[in-house]
Design a protein around this motif. Structure first.
Motif, mmCIF file in Angstrom:
data_model
loop_
_atom_site.group_PDB
_atom_site.id
_atom_site.type_symbol
_atom_site.label_atom_id
_atom_site.label_comp_id
_atom_site.label_asym_id
_atom_site.label_seq_id
_atom_site.Cartn_x
_atom_site.Cartn_y
_atom_site.Cartn_z
ATOM 1 N N LYS A 27 39.465 49.219 -60.020
ATOM 2 C CA LYS A 27 40.266 49.838 -61.085
ATOM 3 C C LYS A 27 41.707 50.042 -60.629
ATOM 4 O O LYS A 27 42.645 49.803 -61.389
ATOM 5 N N THR A 47 34.218 45.591 -64.524
ATOM 6 C CA THR A 47 35.137 46.702 -64.205
ATOM 7 C C THR A 47 36.586 46.254 -64.357
ATOM 8 O O THR A 47 37.415 46.978 -64.925
ATOM 9 N N VAL A 73 39.569 47.686 -67.345
ATOM 10 C CA VAL A 73 40.917 48.187 -67.069
ATOM 11 C C VAL A 73 41.968 47.264 -67.680
ATOM 12 O O VAL A 73 42.989 47.719 -68.200
#
Length: 336
Positions: A240, A319, A323
């Protein structure tokens, strides 16, 4: 009629036999395994029409070609790793890398783009800053280095150039020289009909203003390796952080790594996926999945092994998607 004592003895014997059979059956059950196969990893990353780029290494090209041929219709491109430098700073491409490009070009997957990956390695001097200082120091040295790269890519019939110069990190003076070099390389690649990809470490300073035009690939691995405590190559917090840092970079994608590390003390030995699978079979251990990273891990003796399987890679890619606000292209280090 049975004698009461004989009946009791028979019940006890049956119970013991039953317990023994159950114990043997439990031992004979296949041990829990996560899927470490190349096909499963590639398939997991291709879900949802994701663009996927693969790296093949010159010391393992023969087995890599099987995966390339099998998935050629689905993958976006292949990186031929790697051209490096001699002790006299001359660009050198191993015969195995030349052979890989030739065999792809002459096969039924000839339309698959293959990039010449160029690294700042010299014999006994990997990720050499001294080499970069020499190559990038002056306009003349940069021009010569660019010409050498483009000439090699053209002569070996590559589709593009992939620049993988590492360890610049916080050296802003060297970054300025690198950007001048990159701009000149981009101009020469365009004139020669070559695409350009630039690989970046996650430590690249956010203040560095990289030129528009090339495709950028940010490496999202080696969060844990030799010198660190045991752990995964990446975790979700790290991913992230990287995705937020590079979100505004034009034409950006991300690189993930399969395999893992075998940690003992402060040292860590790199493991490919097939080596992890062999170790699991040899040590008869059942790995566990780490919630914070999605990676797998197990211990044997004084060793602690962390690695990525197909589920891990899919979670890491998701993931980065979350983001980035889109399905990002992924480069996988590496096929074997």
């Amino acid at each position: 009629m049975n004698h009461p004592l004989k009946s009791l003895a028979l019940v006890v014997c049956l119970a013991l036999l039953s317990g023994g059979c159950e114990q043997r059956a439990e031992q004979d059950k296949p041990r829990q395994k996560t899927d470490l196969s190349q096909d499963q990893q590639i398939s997991a990353l291709l879900k949802g029409k994701r663009q996927l780029y693969l790296w093949s290494v010159y010391w393992d090209n023969e087995s890599s070609l099987t995966s390339v041929y099998q998935h050629a219709g689905k993958i976006a491109a292949l990186g031929d790793f790697a051209a490096s430098y001699t002790k006299k700073n001359r660009l050198f491409l191993p015969a195995a890398s030349q052979e890989l490009a030739k065999r792809v070009r002459q096969s039924s997957v000839a339309k698959l783009p293959v990039y010449l990956t160029v690294v700042n390695d010299r014999p006994n001097d990997l990720k050499s800053l001294e080499l970069l200082q020499s190559l990038l120091e002056t306009p003349e040295s940069r021009k010569q280095a660019v010409q050498e790269i483009v000439s090699l890519a053209k002569s070996q019939h590559f589709s593009g150039v992939e620049l993988d110069f590492e360890k610049i990190r916080g050296d802003l003076s060297l970054w300025r020289k690198f950007i001048s070099f990159e701009e000149e390389l981009q101009t020469r690649c365009q004139k020669g009909g070559l695409q350009l990809r630039v690989v970046l470490e996650s430590s690249t300073p956010k203040t560095v203003k990289l030129p528009k035009g090339p495709d950028y690939v940010v490496m999202c691995y080696n969060l844990h390796y030799s010198g660190t405590k045991p752990g995964p190559k990446a975790d979700k917090a790290f991913l992230k952080q990287v995705a937020r840092k590079f979100k505004q970079l034009p034409n950006v994608s991300y690189a993930l790594a399969n395999g893992g590390f075998d940690f003992k003390g402060k040292s860590a030995a790199a493991l490919t996926s097939s080596q992890v699978a062999a170790l699991l079979d040899q040590k008869k251990v059942i790995p566990k999945r780490d919630a914070e990273s999605g990676a797998m891990h197990f211990k044997y003796g004084l060793h602690e092994v962390w690695y990525a399987d197909s589920t891990t890679l899919a979670e890491w890619a998701k993931t980065l998607d979350q983001v980035s606000g889109r399905q990002v292209a992924i480069s996988l280090w590496r096929i074997e």
